[in-house]
Design a protein around this motif. Structure first.
Motif, PDB file in Angstrom:
ATOM      1  N   ALA A  10      34.018  42.549  42.006  1.00  0.00           N
ATOM      2  CA  ALA A  10      34.644  41.919  42.724  1.00  0.00           C
ATOM      3  C   ALA A  10      34.462  40.366  42.226  1.00  0.00           C
ATOM      4  O   ALA A  10      33.191  39.887  42.245  1.00  0.00           O
ATOM      5  CB  ALA A  10      34.251  41.812  44.205  1.00  0.00           C
ATOM      6  N   ASP A  11      35.428  39.713  41.591  1.00  0.00           N
ATOM      7  CA  ASP A  11      35.279  38.349  41.191  1.00  0.00           C
ATOM      8  C   ASP A  11      36.821  37.604  41.162  1.00  0.00           C
ATOM      9  O   ASP A  11      37.665  38.661  40.881  1.00  0.00           O
ATOM     10  CB  ASP A  11      34.701  38.434  39.714  1.00  0.00           C
ATOM     11  N   THR A  54      29.143  44.413  42.524  1.00  0.00           N
ATOM     12  CA  THR A  54      28.937  43.059  42.140  1.00  0.00           C
ATOM     13  C   THR A  54      29.862  42.163  42.815  1.00  0.00           C
ATOM     14  O   THR A  54      31.122  42.471  42.585  1.00  0.00           O
ATOM     15  CB  THR A  54      28.859  43.051  40.770  1.00  0.00           C
ATOM     16  N   MET A  55      29.396  41.286  43.791  1.00  0.00           N
ATOM     17  CA  MET A  55      30.276  40.626  44.674  1.00  0.00           C
ATOM     18  C   MET A  55      29.891  39.039  44.507  1.00  0.00           C
ATOM     19  O   MET A  55      28.991  38.400  44.462  1.00  0.00           O
ATOM     20  CB  MET A  55      29.701  40.720  45.933  1.00  0.00           C
ATOM     21  N   ASP A  56      31.272  38.442  43.863  1.00  0.00           N
ATOM     22  CA  ASP A  56      31.236  36.939  43.667  1.00  0.00           C
ATOM     23  C   ASP A  56      31.240  36.305  45.166  1.00  0.00           C
ATOM     24  O   ASP A  56      31.406  36.853  46.205  1.00  0.00           O
ATOM     25  CB  ASP A  56      32.677  36.696  43.198  1.00  0.00           C
ATOM     26  N   VAL A  57      30.649  35.150  45.144  1.00  0.00           N
ATOM     27  CA  VAL A  57      30.065  34.696  46.546  1.00  0.00           C
ATOM     28  C   VAL A  57      31.386  33.845  47.107  1.00  0.00           C
ATOM     29  O   VAL A  57      32.029  34.100  47.847  1.00  0.00           O
ATOM     30  CB  VAL A  57      29.095  33.363  46.440  1.00  0.00           C
ATOM     31  N   LEU A  80      25.026  43.545  45.024  1.00  0.00           N
ATOM     32  CA  LEU A  80      24.434  42.347  44.461  1.00  0.00           C
ATOM     33  C   LEU A  80      25.512  41.237  44.386  1.00  0.00           C
ATOM     34  O   LEU A  80      26.700  41.269  43.685  1.00  0.00           O
ATOM     35  CB  LEU A  80      24.357  42.812  42.787  1.00  0.00           C
ATOM     36  N   MET A  81      25.021  40.148  44.750  1.00  0.00           N
ATOM     37  CA  MET A  81      25.705  38.952  44.781  1.00  0.00           C
ATOM     38  C   MET A  81      25.764  38.210  43.519  1.00  0.00           C
ATOM     39  O   MET A  81      24.533  38.051  42.709  1.00  0.00           O
ATOM     40  CB  MET A  81      25.170  37.810  46.012  1.00  0.00           C
TER      41      MET A  81
END
Length: 369
Positions: A10-11, A54-57, A80-81
């Motif tokens: 995710a981004d 995987t996670m964008d902030v 995972l941020m």
């Protein structure tokens, strides 16, 4: 987990989604979906049931914090941020960890493709490690943490067996040895666990506390501020030449080894170096523990918490051989049981304890009997 880990990326940047996905695929991780904002990430997790996200902030429509909270509430999944190197993102990243994210990885800046290429092996390793975490266990640990520590926990005793425990370690009747020092080492899944341990240490014990959390530069200062607000101790980020006495704690600065360079009359002197990484990390737990074992002449304890790899094993051996007391977090409450396991395998760990018992175990070792 059977076979390759399955990931959702995710981004909000199409370029970053592509770069991250390519790196993970090349590293043997199957990217089953991509998401351009938090809402899509939540939907993708529900639809594909991945092993890791995987996670964008910072993302539009729904940011990484809200997405993390929703995923942990609806389909708990290791997250995972991916955080940019800014003060604002550092604050938000720690908030995401409180919501249930396992760990974070600093997003590259500048020439993104070149820097990400340099970091690709590390990213694959971290994503694979996070994918192996049981998010249900992590949630249980968080629930225990927020419930408080006023429970008879029975910390590990100096002989490696379960101790008697105490419903409130900070009692007027408790007397502690003079000038005790504790060195805490942690990595993957560690920030909230370190917070738990420090918040459980009473000021009455008059500890000198050194913390080495594997964390990139730009985040350790904020981490120290958070710990200072949540602990009875005066916590700050380490600076070269810093000195601390009882009731104070230093957090190793990102990208610097933290050495104990001197000890006199209950005060520690600290030096920072950019010597080559040890165990592929900087700061390294081993560096701090080994120099503490060499120079601290009063009571000393070493603690190894959750994390991947073997950093801290040599340090635990050094503290043990110097006559200090050593504790490792148990497997059930460790997000990743790599570092504690390696420490235990040295045969130099005096006690193994769940996270809620770690502080009690240390205090038991420092009590005057």
């Amino acid at each position: 987990m059977v076979g390759s880990p399955r990931a959702v990326v995710a981004d909000d940047s199409h370029f970053m989604r592509s770069v991250i996905s390519d790196i993970l695929e090349e590293g043997g991780i199957d990217v089953v979906a991509q998401a351009k904002h938090g809402r899509e990430a939540v939907e993708a997790v529900a639809e594909t049931g991945p092993d890791v996200v995987t996670m964008d902030v910072e993302m539009p429509e729904m940011d990484g914090i809200e997405a993390t909270e929703r995923i942990m509430a609806t389909r708990p999944t290791p997250i995972l941020m991916l955080s940019a190197h800014t003060d604002e993102d550092a604050d938000v990243t720690f908030e995401a960890l409180e919501k249930g994210a396992v760990d974070f990885f600093r997003k590259p800046g500048g020439e993104v493709s070149m820097e990400m290429s340099r970091l690709q092996d590390q990213l694959v390793e971290v994503v694979g490690s996070v994918a192996a975490v049981d998010p249900t266990d992590t949630s249980d640990v968080a629930s225990a943490r927020t419930a408080g520590s006023g429970v008879d926990t029975g910390g590990a005793g100096a002989d490696g067996t379960a101790g008697t425990g105490t419903s409130d370690p900070d009692t007027a009747a408790t007397a502690y040895v003079d000038n005790p020092t504790v060195v805490v080492g942690s990595s993957t899944g560690g920030p909230t666990v370190v917070e738990q341990v420090l918040s459980d240490l009473p000021l009455a014990a008059d500890l000198r506390v050194l913390v080495v959390q594997h964390m990139p530069s730009g985040f350790t200062g904020r981490f120290a501020e958070r710990l200072d607000a949540r602990s009875e101790y005066d916590v700050r980020e380490a600076e070269d030449g810093a000195r601390i006495g009882g009731g104070e704690a230093l957090i190793a600065a990102g990208d610097y080894h933290m050495e104990v360079t001197g000890y006199r009359r209950g005060r520690l002197r600290i030096g920072l170096t950019q010597d080559p990484p040890v165990n592929n990390v900087r700061p390294a737990v081993d560096v701090t523990m080994e120099t503490a074992a060499e120079r601290v002449t009063d009571p000393l304890a070493g603690v190894i918490l959750t994390g991947m790899g073997e950093d801290g094993a040599a340090g635990i051996r050094a503290i043990h051989e110097a006559g200090g007391y050593t504790v490792a977090q148990d497997e059930a409450t460790s997000a990743v049981f790599g570092m504690p396991k390696r420490a235990i395998e040295t045969g130099c760990v005096d006690g193994v304890a769940p996270v809620n018992d770690v502080a009690a175990a240390v205090l038991d070792a420092f009590e005057v009997t």
